[in-house]
Design an enzyme around this catalytic site. Structure first.
Site: not given
Ligand SMILES: *Cc1c(COP(=O)(O)O)cnc(C)c1O
Length: 357
Positions: A35, A130, A253, A301
């Site tokens: 993802k 969630r 800064y 930046m």
């Molecule tokens: C992102 C995600 C993972 C992977 O998690 P990691 O901690 O990066 O291994 C697995 N399952 C779901 C539902 C996720 O959103």
């Protein structure tokens, strides 16, 4: 010439990390989680490095279609399921496996006529609160889906909230066992932390993400230092300035860092608009001209400043590693009060990416 900042993605390290995933869970099949554009590494790059995976898991329908278009014929899992009933058309067309986490999605499935039945992951909320059905609602959702002609296979899925913390997975595993009693089908539970540290969670499919990219799910690199996992991304740049600063001089800064004794400092072509964390304080580790040193003052930046005392020969053009093999991304993340996940996925589009084979 472009700015000298560049991110290198090591495809051999990705392949090697996948083999380490398999060593931890020999009986499970692997959804490589890609993802957020492959955790910022680029979907195309991670697809090349992870050719031996069993499937790819992601969230975005467009990323799933991109994977199909570049030639991935194997399974693709949509981790958050579909967002609108109309998405089912593409799920059917591109042969995607989808999560179902809510009743409206079951209704939407019931009303379509796919070319072939779809593989479904039914999501249980086992304590993260969630996504997913409660343990009480799960059996009814399972029964409803298993009766649909639109459904091919049904897998029980949940996600762990503390697999990288002392709480572990025990409480959530108890919910999975209780809610899943009598529901016959594969299980898919483990993220990276559970893959590494809780074999009892492995089931039929695992979903590792961060470990494939060579960083620690706990945020502490020491926790994976003996695992053989290799950093996949190296963020490099160069010194574009060297200043001799007199005693009492202040840096950057807000003048947040003051020099106590006259010394040389260096300016690195990398700032928060490249994805380097703005909250990295003075002292964040960085590798300059072959030596470990530290950042000084506030990250700007487009630039950050470094202490050149440990590297007396450093000059304009000297190589700088922001993170990679010498400075672990977990070290930079913890100095900045965040996690490697955030740093990887925040690499800015203006940073050129080079693939290493
Ligand atoms: C992102 C995600 C993972 C992977 O998690 P990691 O901690 O990066 O291994 C697995 N399952 C779901 C539902 C996720 O959103």
């Amino acid at each position: 010439m472009p700015r000298p900042i560049i991110a290198t993605v090591d495809l051999a390290a990705l392949a090697s990390n996948l083999s380490i995933v398999r060593r931890h869970a020999r009986c499970a099949r692997v959804w490589s989680v890609v993802k957020a554009n492959g955790y910022g590494h680029g979907l195309h790059a991670v697809w090349r490095g992870l050719q031996k995976t069993d499937g790819f898991a992601l969230l975005d329908l467009n990323e799933a279609i991109l994977l199909r278009n570049i030639g991935w014929l194997g399974p693709i899992l949509l981790l958050e399921g579909f967002f609108k009933p109309a998405d089912l058309k593409d799920i059917d067309r591109y042969r995607l496996t989808t999560v179902v986490h809510n009743d409206w999605q079951i209704d939407a499935l019931r009303s379509i006529t796919p070319h072939a039945p779809l593989n479904i992951y039914l999501k249980l909320n086992s304590g993260m609160n969630r996504l997913g059905f409660s343990d009480r609602a799960l059996p009814d959702a399972w029964q409803a889906l298993s009766k649909l002609k639109q459904v091919a296979t049904l897998t029980l899925m949940t996600h762990f909230a503390y697999a990288d913390m002392p709480e572990g997975v025990e409480a959530q595993m108890a919910v999975v066992t209780r809610a899943g009693a009598g529901l016959v089908g594969p299980r898919c539970l483990a993220n990276s932390a559970a893959t590494l540290w809780y074999p009892e969670t492995h089931g039929q499919w695992i979903r590792p993400g961060i470990m494939l990219y060579g960083a620690s799910p706990s945020g502490d690199w020491q926790d994976i230092s003996t695992s053989g996992l290799k950093p996949v991304m190296t963020l490099q740049s160069e010194l574009i300035a060297v200043q001799a600063v007199p005693s009492g001089g202040r840096i950057g800064y807000g003048g947040r860092h003051q020099i106590s004794k006259s010394q040389r400092i260096g300016g690195v072509a990398c700032g928060y608009a490249d994805g380097y964390p703005r909250h990295a304080p003075t002292g964040t580790p960085i590798f300059v001209d072959g030596f470990r040193t530290r950042t000084l003052g506030t990250v700007s930046m487009d630039m950050l400043m470094v202490d050149l005392q440990p590297c007396p020969l450093a000059r304009i053009g000297s190589k700088v590693e922001l993170w990679g093999h010498n400075i672990k991304i977990d070290e930079v993340a913890s100095a900045a009060g965040t996690l490697s996940y955030e740093l990887m996925s925040a690499i800015a589009p203006r940073v050129a990416v080079r693939l290493r084979y």
